[in-house]
Structure formats: C-alpha cells, structure tokens
Design a protein around this motif. Structure first.
Motif, PDB file in Angstrom:
ATOM      1  N   ARG A  89       0.824  -1.041   0.176  1.00 53.58           N
ATOM      2  CA  ARG A  89      -0.040  -0.158   0.007  1.00 53.58           C
ATOM      3  C   ARG A  89       0.737   1.179  -0.102  1.00 53.58           C
ATOM      4  NH1 ARG A  89      -2.730   1.640   3.903  1.00 53.58           N
ATOM      5  NH2 ARG A  89      -4.607   2.223   2.487  1.00 53.58           N
ATOM      6  N   LYS A  90       1.265   1.867  -1.085  1.00 56.54           N
ATOM      7  CA  LYS A  90       1.847   3.026  -1.328  1.00 56.54           C
ATOM      8  C   LYS A  90       1.307   4.209  -1.227  1.00 56.54           C
ATOM      9  CE  LYS A  90       4.202   0.086  -4.783  1.00 56.54           C
ATOM     10  NZ  LYS A  90       5.112  -0.402  -3.938  1.00 56.54           N
ATOM     11  N   THR A  91       1.022   4.583   0.232  1.00 57.07           N
ATOM     12  CA  THR A  91       0.055   5.571   0.599  1.00 57.07           C
ATOM     13  C   THR A  91       0.833   6.561   1.533  1.00 57.07           C
ATOM     14  OG1 THR A  91      -0.810   4.197   2.365  1.00 57.07           O
ATOM     15  CG2 THR A  91      -2.009   4.154   0.554  1.00 57.07           C
ATOM     16  N   ILE A  92       0.197   7.744   1.652  1.00 59.72           N
ATOM     17  CA  ILE A  92       0.690   8.751   2.641  1.00 59.72           C
ATOM     18  C   ILE A  92      -0.486   9.589   3.068  1.00 59.72           C
ATOM     19  CG2 ILE A  92       1.311  10.594   0.646  1.00 59.72           C
ATOM     20  CD1 ILE A  92       3.515  11.456   2.231  1.00 59.72           C
ATOM     21  N   SER A  93      -0.575   9.929   4.196  1.00 63.88           N
ATOM     22  CA  SER A  93      -1.666  10.780   4.637  1.00 63.88           C
ATOM     23  C   SER A  93      -1.693  11.979   4.095  1.00 63.88           C
ATOM     24  CB  SER A  93      -1.525  10.525   6.164  1.00 63.88           C
ATOM     25  OG  SER A  93      -0.629  11.580   6.863  1.00 63.88           O
ATOM     26  N   VAL A  94      -2.858  12.560   4.113  1.00 59.26           N
ATOM     27  CA  VAL A  94      -3.022  14.054   3.733  1.00 59.26           C
ATOM     28  C   VAL A  94      -2.012  14.945   4.572  1.00 59.26           C
ATOM     29  CG1 VAL A  94      -4.551  15.961   3.715  1.00 59.26           C
ATOM     30  CG2 VAL A  94      -5.401  13.712   2.739  1.00 59.26           C
ATOM     31  N   ARG A  95      -2.027  14.939   5.988  1.00 66.24           N
ATOM     32  CA  ARG A  95      -1.276  15.478   6.833  1.00 66.24           C
ATOM     33  C   ARG A  95       0.209  15.230   6.214  1.00 66.24           C
ATOM     34  NH1 ARG A  95      -5.313  14.345  10.417  1.00 66.24           N
ATOM     35  NH2 ARG A  95      -6.026  16.289  11.724  1.00 66.24           N
ATOM     36  N   GLY A  96       0.505  14.216   6.163  1.00 68.13           N
ATOM     37  CA  GLY A  96       2.086  13.810   5.892  1.00 68.13           C
ATOM     38  C   GLY A  96       2.518  14.509   4.670  1.00 68.13           C
ATOM     39  N   CYS A  97       1.519  14.404   3.580  1.00 68.60           N
ATOM     40  CA  CYS A  97       1.737  14.933   2.126  1.00 68.60           C
ATOM     41  C   CYS A  97       1.867  16.281   2.211  1.00 68.60           C
ATOM     42  CB  CYS A  97       0.609  14.549   1.293  1.00 68.60           C
ATOM     43  SG  CYS A  97       0.985  14.990  -0.449  1.00 68.60           S
ATOM     44  N   LEU A  98       1.141  17.156   2.929  1.00 70.46           N
ATOM     45  CA  LEU A  98       1.348  18.432   2.982  1.00 70.46           C
ATOM     46  C   LEU A  98       2.431  19.000   3.742  1.00 70.46           C
ATOM     47  CD1 LEU A  98      -2.508  19.590   4.056  1.00 70.46           C
ATOM     48  CD2 LEU A  98      -1.024  19.932   1.792  1.00 70.46           C
ATOM     49  N   ALA A  99       2.902  18.200   4.869  1.00 69.89           N
ATOM     50  CA  ALA A  99       4.039  18.239   5.307  1.00 69.89           C
ATOM     51  C   ALA A  99       5.462  18.220   4.768  1.00 69.89           C
ATOM     52  CB  ALA A  99       4.336  17.357   6.840  1.00 69.89           C
ATOM     53  N   GLN A 100       5.347  17.204   3.688  1.00 70.63           N
ATOM     54  CA  GLN A 100       6.276  16.839   2.759  1.00 70.63           C
ATOM     55  C   GLN A 100       6.469  18.239   1.665  1.00 70.63           C
ATOM     56  OE1 GLN A 100       6.369  13.457  -0.292  1.00 70.63           O
ATOM     57  NE2 GLN A 100       7.466  12.659   1.410  1.00 70.63           N
ATOM     58  N   VAL A 101       5.228  18.700   1.212  1.00 74.07           N
ATOM     59  CA  VAL A 101       5.346  19.769   0.404  1.00 74.07           C
ATOM     60  C   VAL A 101       5.829  21.027   1.149  1.00 74.07           C
ATOM     61  CG1 VAL A 101       3.613  21.538  -0.603  1.00 74.07           C
ATOM     62  CG2 VAL A 101       3.240  18.967  -0.961  1.00 74.07           C
ATOM     63  N   PHE A 102       5.606  21.113   2.527  1.00 76.08           N
ATOM     64  CA  PHE A 102       6.210  22.296   3.050  1.00 76.08           C
ATOM     65  C   PHE A 102       7.518  22.338   3.111  1.00 76.08           C
ATOM     66  CE2 PHE A 102       7.754  24.062   6.923  1.00 76.08           C
ATOM     67  CZ  PHE A 102       7.759  25.523   6.944  1.00 76.08           C
ATOM     68  N   PHE A 103       8.071  21.000   3.454  1.00 74.01           N
ATOM     69  CA  PHE A 103       9.717  20.804   3.678  1.00 74.01           C
ATOM     70  C   PHE A 103      10.410  21.037   2.414  1.00 74.01           C
ATOM     71  CE2 PHE A 103       8.452  19.117   7.779  1.00 74.01           C
ATOM     72  CZ  PHE A 103       9.083  19.958   8.618  1.00 74.01           C
ATOM     73  N   VAL A 104       9.810  20.416   1.335  1.00 71.87           N
ATOM     74  CA  VAL A 104      10.499  20.625  -0.027  1.00 71.87           C
ATOM     75  C   VAL A 104      10.420  22.100  -0.363  1.00 71.87           C
ATOM     76  CG1 VAL A 104      10.045  19.872  -2.401  1.00 71.87           C
ATOM     77  CG2 VAL A 104       9.878  18.126  -0.826  1.00 71.87           C
ATOM     78  N   PHE A 105       9.364  22.656  -0.140  1.00 76.87           N
ATOM     79  CA  PHE A 105       9.252  24.300  -0.791  1.00 76.87           C
ATOM     80  C   PHE A 105      10.275  24.932   0.363  1.00 76.87           C
ATOM     81  CE2 PHE A 105       5.910  24.823  -3.471  1.00 76.87           C
ATOM     82  CZ  PHE A 105       6.257  26.339  -3.943  1.00 76.87           C
TER      83      PHE A 105
END
Length: 318
Positions: A89-105
């Motif tokens: 299951r190659k999933t990521i939570s919405v919270r985890g996804c937004l956190a990843q977006v923030f740190f990449v930015f």
C-alpha cells in the motif's frame, strides 16, 4: 482552513517510479545506497568544516549550510520513497503529504537563496580580494544565511497555508514518488486558481531574483577574470568558481523543469525531481570535496586526527 476540511479522503496513493515489483526492488537498493552516500557525504562536510580551523571562513560557512540543506532536502522525500518501494500500500496521509510539500518548498527555496549568497561571496573574493575580510564579516554572513532561511520559510508557509484550505475529493493517485504542490492541484475539487497563481508568482519571483543576483555576480566575476593578464591566473581564478557554478546549474535546471512544465506525470517530470531531490544532494559534497584542495586536505587532517584519537583510546583500554 485547517486540516479538518479534508473530510472526503485521508490519504493519497503515490504511484512512484515503477509498478513492476522487480524494478521496485532494484530501485530500492539503488536509492538506499544513494541516500546513505548523501548522508555520509554531507555529514562528512559538516564535520570537517566544523572541526578544521582552516575552513572557518565565509565560503565554508555557507557551504556547511548548503550541506545541511541537502540533508534536509533529500530526507524530506527519499525515506518515504524507500518505504513505498517495499510496501504493497503505497500511501501517504494528507497531513504527511502537506508536511512533505512544506519541507520541499522550504528547503528548496532556502537553497536557491543560499546559492545566490554564495555567488555574492565569490564576487567579493575575486573582485575585491583586499576588502574581503572587511566586507564578509561574521555578522553579515550570519545575516545572509538566516535571511535565506527566512525567505524560504515564508515562501513555503504562504503556499502551504493556501493548500491546507483545499478539499481533496477526486482521484487519490499521485503520479509521483513524493508529494509536491503541482501534483496536488489535479486532485482537488476546490478552486485551485488562487493556489496556482500564488505558487507560480512566488516561485517565479524567488527564482528570478536569485537568478538575477547570481548572473549579475558572475558577470562581474567574468569581467574581472578577463582583465587578468596571465592565462594561468585566469584559469586558477575561474577554477575557484567552477564548483559553485556546477551546483547552480544542477539545482536550477532540474527545479525549472519540475515547476514550470505541465504536471503530466511524464518521465521528464520524474527524472527532474530525482535530479534535484536525490542527485544534487549526492553530487554537491563530491563537487566541493573532489575539486577543492583545501577540503581534501581538511578531510585528511580530520580523519588522521580521529584515527589517532581512537588508537589512543584502544591503547589506554589495553
């Protein structure tokens, strides 16, 4: 505006680089080895710069922050990619996804600013060598670094604040191995025009300002190099800038391809993302160590020092 708005779905599916289990196993080994090399290379640069007094100069102060940024940049995406390569299951939570977006930015924006600061440092060193110590003071260097971190954070904060208000109720699949802002817009049933315009304007402004500063610095550097009468002097002076120029080209070319071409999940998008989130953090410490005699000498001194320390400890225990 908070995460409670994401009531329809709670996670996304990251499609990754391949759906073939055999290829995924090979990719896991490949990226695990690369990630370990990123950790070792950048941690080595941080250790050497911190412990060797010969490298306590503005140039290496900036380089230590670049190494730390590369560690953060790759660590924001690669561990999750490695997990998904082994998971059904190659999933990521919405919270985890937004956190990843923030740190990449955040890390990406900070690195763009830091590269322009390093270009200014090279300009002062080459064009005004006699005034270098007076201009590049400890206070100014710290101010430039923290200013870079502040601008990167501000850019990321504005974009993630808007992204947190989106409702995601369409296809959960992201044709990528990580969460990045352009990948989220097609999944939202909210109006993303404001989000897209803010991302485009902030990214363009960030890229344009930092690029102009870098180009302007190097225009003055090239002018100074061309005025040097000795060909060996010109080559030696240009060589001091070659590592930074290589890092700039790697970072900006891949970031431009990722954020300013259509988000289609094409191989080009994936390759450009791999380049700036994996390849660039791997290559940067190699560029600055293999092409820099001062760093190579400092590495030898540092390892000799620690080797002697461990030998002394072993002798005492015996």
């Amino acid at each position: 505006m908070a995460l409670g708005n994401h009531s329809t779905i709670t996670e996304f599916i990251l499609l990754g680089l391949s759906a073939d289990p055999k290829i995924q196993a090979l990719l896991f080994v490949l990226f695990l080895v690369i990630y370990l090399q990123i950790l070792v290379g950048n941690l080595m640069m941080l250790l050497v710069i911190r412990t060797d007094s010969h490298l306590h100069t503005p140039m290496y102060f900036f380089l230590s922050h670049l190494s730390f940024l590369d560690l953060c940049f790759s660590s924001a995406t690669v561990p999750k990619m490695l997990e998904n390569l082994l998971s059904q299951r190659k999933t990521i939570s919405v919270r985890g996804c937004l956190a990843q977006v923030f740190f990449v930015f955040d890390t990406g924006g900070t690195e763009a600013c830091l590269l322009s600061v390093m270009a200014y440092d090279r300009y002062v060193a080459i064009c005004h060598p006699l005034l270098y110590g007076q201009k590049m003071t400890n206070k100014l260097c710290k101010g430039l670094v923290w200013g870079s971190w502040g601008l990167g954070f501000l850019d990321a904060f504005i974009n993630i604040l808007l992204a947190m208000s989106l409702d995601f109720c369409e296809d959960q699949s992201i044709p990528h191995y990580s969460c990045e802002l352009p990948s989220l817009f097609p999944l939202s049933c909210s109006d993303v025009s404001t989000n897209f315009n803010v991302m485009l304007c902030s990214s363009l402004l960030h890229a344009l300002v930092t690029c102009v500063l870098i180009v302007f610095s190097y225009a003055l550097i090239v002018s100074t190099i061309l005025s040097i009468s000795s060909s060996s002097g010109r080559s030696k002076t240009f060589f001091t800038c070659s590592s930074h120029l290589t890092a700039v080209l790697l970072f900006y070319c891949s970031a431009f391809l990722r954020y300013f071409i259509p988000n289609t999940g094409s191989p080009l998008v994936l390759i450009s993302s791999v380049q700036y989130s994996v390849v660039t953090p791997l290559v940067n410490p190699l560029i600055y160590s293999l092409k820099n005699n001062e760093v190579k000498a400092a590495v030898r001194r540092t390892f000799t020092k620690y080797l002697q320390y461990f030998r002394k400890l072993t002798t005492v225990k015996r």
